[in-house]
Motif scaffolding. Structure first.
Motif, short mmCIF file in Angstrom:
data_model
loop_
_atom_site.label_atom_id
_atom_site.label_comp_id
_atom_site.label_asym_id
_atom_site.label_seq_id
_atom_site.Cartn_x
_atom_site.Cartn_y
_atom_site.Cartn_z
N ALA A 225 0.86 -1.25 0.01
CA ALA A 225 -0.01 -0.14 0.09
C ALA A 225 1.01 1.47 0.03
CB ALA A 225 -0.93 0.15 1.17
N ILE A 226 1.92 1.14 0.87
CA ILE A 226 2.88 2.48 0.91
C ILE A 226 3.39 2.82 -0.30
CG2 ILE A 226 4.79 3.46 1.99
CD1 ILE A 226 3.85 1.79 4.64
N ARG A 227 3.87 1.60 -1.00
CA ARG A 227 4.91 1.86 -2.09
C ARG A 227 3.76 2.39 -3.28
NH1 ARG A 227 8.29 -3.71 -2.29
NH2 ARG A 227 9.70 -3.03 -0.79
N SER A 228 2.62 1.96 -3.34
CA SER A 228 1.80 2.34 -4.43
C SER A 228 1.31 3.88 -4.09
CB SER A 228 0.53 1.51 -4.70
OG SER A 228 0.14 1.21 -3.45
N PHE A 229 1.08 4.23 -2.85
CA PHE A 229 0.96 5.49 -2.24
C PHE A 229 1.99 6.47 -2.82
CE2 PHE A 229 0.69 9.24 0.62
CZ PHE A 229 -0.62 9.38 0.62
N ILE A 230 3.37 6.00 -2.47
CA ILE A 230 4.40 6.98 -2.77
C ILE A 230 4.41 7.19 -4.43
CG2 ILE A 230 7.12 7.08 -3.02
CD1 ILE A 230 6.86 5.40 -0.03
N ARG A 231 4.16 6.16 -4.90
CA ARG A 231 4.63 6.00 -6.47
C ARG A 231 3.43 6.98 -7.12
NH1 ARG A 231 3.33 0.85 -8.05
NH2 ARG A 231 1.12 1.20 -8.51
N ASP A 232 2.39 6.77 -6.44
CA ASP A 232 1.08 7.94 -7.08
C ASP A 232 0.99 9.43 -6.57
OD1 ASP A 232 0.18 5.66 -8.34
OD2 ASP A 232 -1.65 5.44 -6.96
N LYS A 233 1.45 9.48 -5.28
CA LYS A 233 1.43 10.83 -4.57
C LYS A 233 2.85 11.58 -4.74
CE LYS A 233 -3.06 10.51 -3.72
NZ LYS A 233 -3.84 10.53 -2.84
N GLY A 234 3.84 10.90 -4.64
CA GLY A 234 5.17 11.38 -4.66
C GLY A 234 5.52 11.69 -3.40
N HIS A 235 5.07 11.37 -2.28
CA HIS A 235 5.38 11.67 -0.91
C HIS A 235 5.03 10.61 0.13
CE1 HIS A 235 1.55 12.88 0.66
NE2 HIS A 235 1.40 13.40 -0.35
N ASN A 264 9.82 2.30 8.16
CA ASN A 264 11.15 2.57 8.24
C ASN A 264 11.47 3.21 6.78
OD1 ASN A 264 13.78 2.87 8.08
ND2 ASN A 264 14.20 1.31 9.58
N VAL A 265 11.73 4.59 7.07
CA VAL A 265 11.64 5.22 5.29
C VAL A 265 13.05 4.87 4.63
CG1 VAL A 265 11.54 7.30 4.27
CG2 VAL A 265 10.49 7.05 6.32
N VAL A 266 14.23 4.80 5.62
CA VAL A 266 15.37 4.41 4.80
C VAL A 266 15.46 3.12 4.38
CG1 VAL A 266 17.87 4.40 5.47
CG2 VAL A 266 16.34 5.92 6.78
N LYS A 267 14.84 2.29 5.18
CA LYS A 267 14.98 0.78 4.60
C LYS A 267 13.79 0.41 3.77
CE LYS A 267 17.60 -1.37 8.23
NZ LYS A 267 17.67 -2.33 9.37
N ASP A 268 12.85 1.27 3.61
CA ASP A 268 11.75 1.30 2.99
C ASP A 268 10.90 -0.25 3.39
OD1 ASP A 268 9.64 1.38 1.24
OD2 ASP A 268 10.76 0.65 -0.36
N SER A 269 10.82 -0.12 4.59
CA SER A 269 10.08 -1.54 5.06
C SER A 269 9.24 -1.17 6.48
CB SER A 269 10.95 -2.71 5.42
OG SER A 269 11.98 -2.32 6.43
N VAL A 270 8.23 -2.10 6.58
CA VAL A 270 7.27 -1.95 7.73
C VAL A 270 7.77 -2.71 8.73
CG1 VAL A 270 4.94 -2.43 8.69
CG2 VAL A 270 5.54 -1.56 6.09
N LEU A 271 8.01 -2.15 9.91
CA LEU A 271 8.52 -3.08 11.29
C LEU A 271 7.30 -3.17 12.15
CD1 LEU A 271 11.81 -0.78 11.78
CD2 LEU A 271 11.45 -3.06 10.39
N ILE A 272 7.32 -4.12 12.92
CA ILE A 272 6.37 -4.44 14.09
C ILE A 272 7.09 -4.51 15.14
CG2 ILE A 272 4.53 -6.13 14.79
CD1 ILE A 272 4.31 -6.93 11.97
N HIS A 273 6.86 -3.61 16.15
CA HIS A 273 7.14 -3.62 17.47
C HIS A 273 6.07 -3.52 18.36
CE1 HIS A 273 11.35 -3.18 16.49
NE2 HIS A 273 11.16 -2.15 15.69
#
Lengths: 274, 255, 316
Positions: A225-235, A264-273
């Protein structure tokens, strides 16, 4: 008069001879294919497909063909010969004994894997489902082969859903359904199913496995979801709930153990804590 | 009735003392034992082969008894003139026929019991649960054999030779099992005359396919009480009719 | 003398099922059998003996006529309890033993239990089967004589008043014939009535009190045997073994030489006087040995042939 008779007789003889010759030449044609056909045709008891011809002995004859089919399979496999007629054999067996479960499931497996006859395999299993409507194996195998060979996950998921409803179906078959959703890319539905499995789990082991799966599915779902959001909206989305509002994610799952999601923006991944 | 019992006893004793029956039973037992070793090839349906054999061997042996003994049951008595001894005794002809019929029925019962007990023992040996439906199937097969025997006796009351009767019995057995197909054909036939003719044939033939419940039984398909009731009354009706016809013919017969 | 078996005007004609041609049968056969006698039913093959017996026993139904045993008509089931029947060339269940077979036939008459077992033993003793090893032996392995005895045993197991035997002596060896004959005579001693058919004249001649002669489906004559046998007094056949063939001439004075075999001579002598003289001469002068002196009767056989001739002439 006698002369006429002799002439007629001679003509008839000649006609007969020529007929024999021509029919023979046709026969020769057929026999040239003989070697090709005889090996396979031997194993197709076409006349015996109506079980009533055999009186009370249809069942025992089905058992005999079953043994013969195993031998045929082994023999041809060893010679690396074609197994395209295998489905005929299992068809005859199941005509004679329509409730012979192994002939459907095991037979379909052989027909599919070694005979490479997908259609025959499917037909055999569907016939099994008609004759044995209460058996979970036929829909399961049909789903499994759809998944394995056709990569038709939607059909596979449907068959698995049918299999699950039959009595005596093992719990493990349930796990195939979310997996099909995973393969289709519908991570969210799969995850919801895993949550259901988690809630209905009877022991700790199962619960742990389910939770692990939930996390994997949830991560996949959110990352996508995040990847497609970034691709469409640019942020980057402000928070995860924006994804739901804008329709990129179907929902933000509440994990059963109370963990939270981080991105995690740098790693481009979702973390669970926790 | 009591006199029929003694005739039945004679038939029964003679069949048991005949080596052919004993050798057939021994053959059946050997096949049943051999099936134990083939059992692993059934892949998951363990015991299927044992059950199948247990349920079909009595029919096979019963068929052989009918074709070799049943067809000669009355014929031999007339041909070898044993009938003179019975005809001079205070026994009515219908009692004689009934006795003959009951004697072979007792043989079927004994053969079936032997295979039932052996089969159940083997199943216990393989740790497979024994179901009451097996007994039902065996009971059905005895009824089937009785129907076939009554038809055979009917044929033998007017047929010239036992071989001809044997052929008749054989054909009737398979035609009786084809009854559902005959019915289907009567529905599908385009010609009205053929349709009626085939339907008549269907009603005359004994519908033996009712009695083949082996596949239902081996795979735990349930059989309704209605079906059992219907099948039993069908058998009784058919046997009584056939016996009445054959006795009527036999009464008129001169040896 | 009371009549035990009475047959009145029995007729039976066999019809061919397809061509409606009338076959052999019997026409208007009437006779009666007295209590305690041996009644012979005599006739050539195909004369209708067996047909008559089958009707009497109830195997066939007569076209017309009536049969009574002790005034019980044949269609009464009681009737069959009073008769015992041995068919011609009897054949029994192959695989049964004698005892089993007898126990089944006895049971048909309502015998059972201990009484039946005792009766079987008694009957086997009576027909002389006990001298054979019977235990477990199947009827299949019985000899012809044994089967005939067993047949008689099953006919008398229920102690019937009248025993009907169809050709009981045919196909047996001389010893067997003698033994079966003795059994029949024993039955007579016990007060049973025996009715038996035969085509062999000697048997009838030996044991029967009265005979009925049947030919071509009709009874020709019924009567007491002694009355039928007319003796031709004084005729003899002498068998001699001569030392020399020259003595033929001497013998010819006394009678006719009917046959010569080497030194053995058969001489037919007309009267008793010349027989005595012949024997005397031979003994005194030492011509040879006397082997046999046979008085000649006019036997039943001659009677039989005579009756036949009359019958044929009448027909012609």
């Amino acid at each position: 008069m006698k002369k006429l008779f002799n002439i007629m007789f001679g003509i008839i003889i000649v006609l007969l001879m020529s007929m024999v010759y021509f029919s023979n030449s046709q026969l020769m044609d057929i026999y040239s294919y003989r070697d090709k056909f005889v090996q396979d045709a031997k194993y197709i008891p076409r006349e015996m497909t109506n079980p009533h011809w055999l009186g009370d002995f249809n069942i025992i004859y089905a058992d005999f063909i079953w043994f013969e089919s195993l031998q045929y399979y082994g023999d041809r496999k060893e010679k690396k010969a074609s197994l395209e007629y295998l489905s005929n054999i299992f068809n005859s067996i199941t005509n004679l004994d329509p409730y012979f479960e192994q002939a459907y499931s095991f037979g379909a497996t052989l027909v599919g894997t070694d005979g490479h006859n997908w259609k025959g395999c499917e037909q055999l299993l569907k016939k099994g489902m008609i004759n044995l409507p209460d058996d979970w194996r036929m829909p399961f195998f049909l789903g499994f082969f759809n998944y394995m060979w056709y990569k038709n996950y939607r059909a596979a998921e449907l068959w698995f859903k049918i299999a699950v409803k039959k009595p005596g179906c093992p719990e493990r078959i349930y796990h195939f359904i979310p997996f099909m959703h995973f393969r289709m890319g519908d991570y969210y539905t799969g995850m919801l199913m895993w949550i259901e499995i988690y809630n209905n789990a009877k022991n700790e082991q199962e619960k742990k496995g389910a939770l692990q799966n939930i996390k994997v599915y949830a991560k996949k779902h959110l990352t996508k979801a995040i990847r497609s959001f970034i691709r469409d909206k640019g942020h980057i989305p402000e928070n995860l709930y924006v994804l739901v509002k804008t329709g990129y994610a179907k929902g933000i799952p509440n994990l059963p153990d109370g963990s939270k999601f981080y991105y995690n923006v740098v790693k481009d991944s979702v973390l669970i804590h926790k | 009735m009591r006199r029929s019992y003694y005739i039945a006893k004679a038939v029964f004793l003679e069949s048991l003392k005949n080596y052919t029956l004993v050798s057939m039973i021994v053959f059946g037992v050997v096949v049943l034992v051999a099936s134990l070793f083939l059992n692993n090839a059934m892949l998951g349906e363990y015991g299927k082969l044992v059950v199948d054999l247990e349920l079909t061997l009595p029919i096979l042996i019963g068929l052989i008894i009918i074709i070799f003994n049943g067809t000669r049951l009355v014929y031999d008595e007339i041909e070898k003139k044993t009938i003179y001894i019975y005809a001079s005794k205070p026994i009515k002809r219908w009692e004689f026929m009934l006795g003959k019929f009951l004697g072979l029925t007792a043989v079927f019962l004994v053969v079936t019991t032997i295979f039932a007990i052996l089969g159940f023992l083997f199943l216990m040996l393989l740790h497979i649960p024994v179901k009451g439906q097996y007994v039902l199937s065996l009971f059905f097969s005895i009824m089937e054999l009785m129907i076939l025997l009554s038809v055979t006796m009917f044929f033998s009351s007017f047929s010239a030779t036992p071989i001809l009767t044997g052929v008749f019995a054989f054909v009737i057995y398979f035609a009786g099992h084809l009854a559902p197909d005959i019915y289907q054909y009567s529905l599908m036939a385009k010609n009205q005359f053929v349709r009626v003719l085939v339907r008549i044939i269907y009603y005359i033939l004994p519908n033996l396919s009712y009695y083949n419940i082996t596949k239902e039984v081996t795979h735990n398909i349930s059989i309704s009480i209605n079906q059992i009731y219907y099948v039993i009354s069908y058998a009784l009706l058919y046997i009584v009719l056939m016996m009445v016809f054959s006795i009527l013919i036999f009464e008129k017969k001169e040896f | 003398m009371t009549e035990i078996l009475k047959a009145e005007h029995l007729s039976k004609i066999y019809k061919s099922p397809f061509f409606r041609i009338n076959h052999r049968g019997i026409r208007d056969v009437s006779f009666s059998v007295n209590e305690g006698e041996i009644f012979g039913f005599l006739g050539p093959n195909g004369a209708g003996k067996t047909t008559t017996l089958k009707i009497i026993v109830g195997i066939h139904r007569a076209d017309s006529g009536r049969v009574f045993v002790k005034n019980i008509p044949i269609n009464d089931i009681e009737y069959k309890k009073h008769i015992g029947f041995l068919p011609e060339n009897p054949y029994f269940h192959n695989y049964l033993s004698a005892e089993e077979f007898l126990s089944i036939t006895g049971a048909l008459y309502g015998l059972n239990g201990k009484k039946l077992r005792e009766r079987i033993k008694e009957v086997l003793e009576k027909v002389g089967l006990t001298k054979y090893e019977l235990r477990g032996k199947r009827i299949k392995n019985f000899s012809k004589g044994m089967i005939q005895r067993l047949g008689i045993a099953q006919a008398i197991i229920h102690e019937p008043e009248i025993v009907i035997l169809d050709e009981p002596l045919s196909g047996l060896d001389p010893i067997g014939r003698k033994e079966v004959r003795d059994v029949i005579l024993d039955l007579k001693k016990e007060g049973k009535t025996v009715f038996f058919s035969s085509h062999i004249l000697q048997d009838v001649e030996m044991i029967c009190d009265r005979v009925a002669i049947i030919a071509d489906g009709k009874i020709i004559k019924t009567g007491i045997l002694e009355e039928m046998l007319v003796k031709k007094d004084g005729a003899y056949e002498v068998k001699l073994a001569l030392k020399e063939s020259s003595s033929f001439d001497v013998i010819k004075k006394f009678g006719e030489i009917s046959d010569i075999e080497g030194n053995t001579v058969f001489v037919y002598v007309d009267n008793e006087e010349s027989k005595d003289k012949l024997l005397e001469t031979i003994v005194k002068d030492g011509f040879g040995k006397i082997l046999k002196v046979n008085p000649l009767h006019k036997s039943l056989e001659d009677e039989f042939m005579r009756l036949f001739n009359i019958e044929e002439k009448n027909e012609a």
